[in-house]
Design an enzyme around this catalytic site. Sequence first.
Site, PDB file in Angstrom:
ATOM      1  CE1 TYR A 142      13.987 -16.940  29.243  1.00 33.71           C
ATOM      2  CE2 TYR A 142      15.540 -16.147  30.884  1.00 33.71           C
ATOM      3  CZ  TYR A 142      14.418 -15.951  30.109  1.00 33.71           C
ATOM      4  OH  TYR A 142      13.731 -14.770  30.197  1.00 33.71           O
ATOM      5  CE  LYS A 194       2.474 -18.217  17.795  1.00 31.31           C
ATOM      6  NZ  LYS A 194       1.318 -17.303  17.559  1.00 31.31           N
ATOM      7  CG  ASP A 226      -0.700 -15.169  19.409  1.00 31.00           C
ATOM      8  OD1 ASP A 226      -1.142 -16.143  20.068  1.00 31.00           O
ATOM      9  OD2 ASP A 226      -0.731 -15.139  18.163  1.00 31.00           O
ATOM     10  CG  ASP A 250      11.248 -12.737  31.008  1.00 35.13           C
ATOM     11  OD1 ASP A 250      11.265 -12.150  32.105  1.00 35.13           O
ATOM     12  OD2 ASP A 250      11.869 -12.327  30.005  1.00 35.13           O
ATOM     13  CG  ASP A 254       8.615  -7.483  32.454  1.00 32.32           C
ATOM     14  OD1 ASP A 254       8.832  -8.151  33.482  1.00 32.32           O
ATOM     15  OD2 ASP A 254       9.465  -6.750  31.910  1.00 32.32           O
TER      16      ASP A 254
END
Length: 371
Positions: A142, A194, A226, A250, A254
């Site tokens: 970001y 990751k 993942d 983020d 969701d």
Amino acid sequence: METYTIAVLAGDGIGPEVTTEAARVLEAAVKQAGRTVALREALVGQAAIEREGAAISEETMALCQRSDAVLFGAVGGAGVGNPNSKQQPEQALFRLRKDLELFANLRPVRPYPALVGASTLKRSVLSGVDLVVVRELTGGLYYGKPSEIRDGVDGKGASAVDTMAYTEEEIERIVRYAYTLAQGRRKRLTSVDKANVLSCSRLWRRVVDRVSADYPDVETRHLLVDSCAMALIRSPRDFDVIVTENMFGDILTDEASMLTGSMGMLPSASLGLRKTAHGHQFGLYEPIHGTAPDITGQGKANPLAAILSAALLLRYSLGLQRAAGAVERAVRQVIAQGYRTPDIARPGEQVVSTREMGAAVLGALTASKKE
Ligand code: IPM
Ligand code: MG
């Protein structure tokens, strides 16, 4: 009598509709606690770009700086503004997070039993779920530079670059925040990265391993992002505190919101190390959902995520624990009574509007015993 100042930045899309309800509930809860609150409204996002020339003006930044907390709605969203403009509504949020050093974004996920049927997941998977995602909020993709689209040269097509960058200090402070939170909960920390691909993640894992030694009472596990995305819907009960970098947080939140049945149910608190004038934690509070342009202005938005964000504001930034609990109980009560906005209604269930849902929570709150 103690008076608090709250900056209210409702923003775009459904932001104003849900924030109005949250502000009402907040005001009533503070009053019930025998304190007073001054709500200071200001523009943010697309509305501010159009009227003040920037996604957030210097005056509004200054207002936030001198407030006890910021109650935030939503900014941006498809269909507003010019996608090629240098001024993007989301910049307001990025600047607030960065300039106010709100590096820790807490997103608690606890499904309401009465809403289990609103989720796409099975009841057996959802019972007992109680987790919180601690999302790093001021680093990573970001904020990394360079971040741009580059015109093609010599007949080649355009290219684009984004940069993921983290310092050891940035990782350590969010990881310690998450460990401290875990110590006050079920003492299980899942660090998500990751590390099989990204250097940032390998550094992240190294820092978690080093810092974990200072929290021997907390059980630590590492999970690849993942794999975490899969585990979150396979066995969400296994999670207590999840700590992860900005973009992974983020995306995973969701996903996690669907454990509660709807994005319209998930609040968030963005915190840092700053203290308010009254000695509490300064913070910005916002529902995790966005502007939802498809339902804007129709009274269909669920204000509960915004109202629950106001409850977090009461708890962390005003130090009004009981008032926060009272708001959360009021929300639980109206859900148990069957109040449903369209996003959490099952086929055949009667739905209420944004305003009706807000009024129901307010009614339940003011009917509850005075503190
Ligand atoms: C969130 C939102 C924001 C983010 C958007 C509006 C930029 O999705 O708070 O989760 O990605 O941080
Ligand atoms: Mg998001």
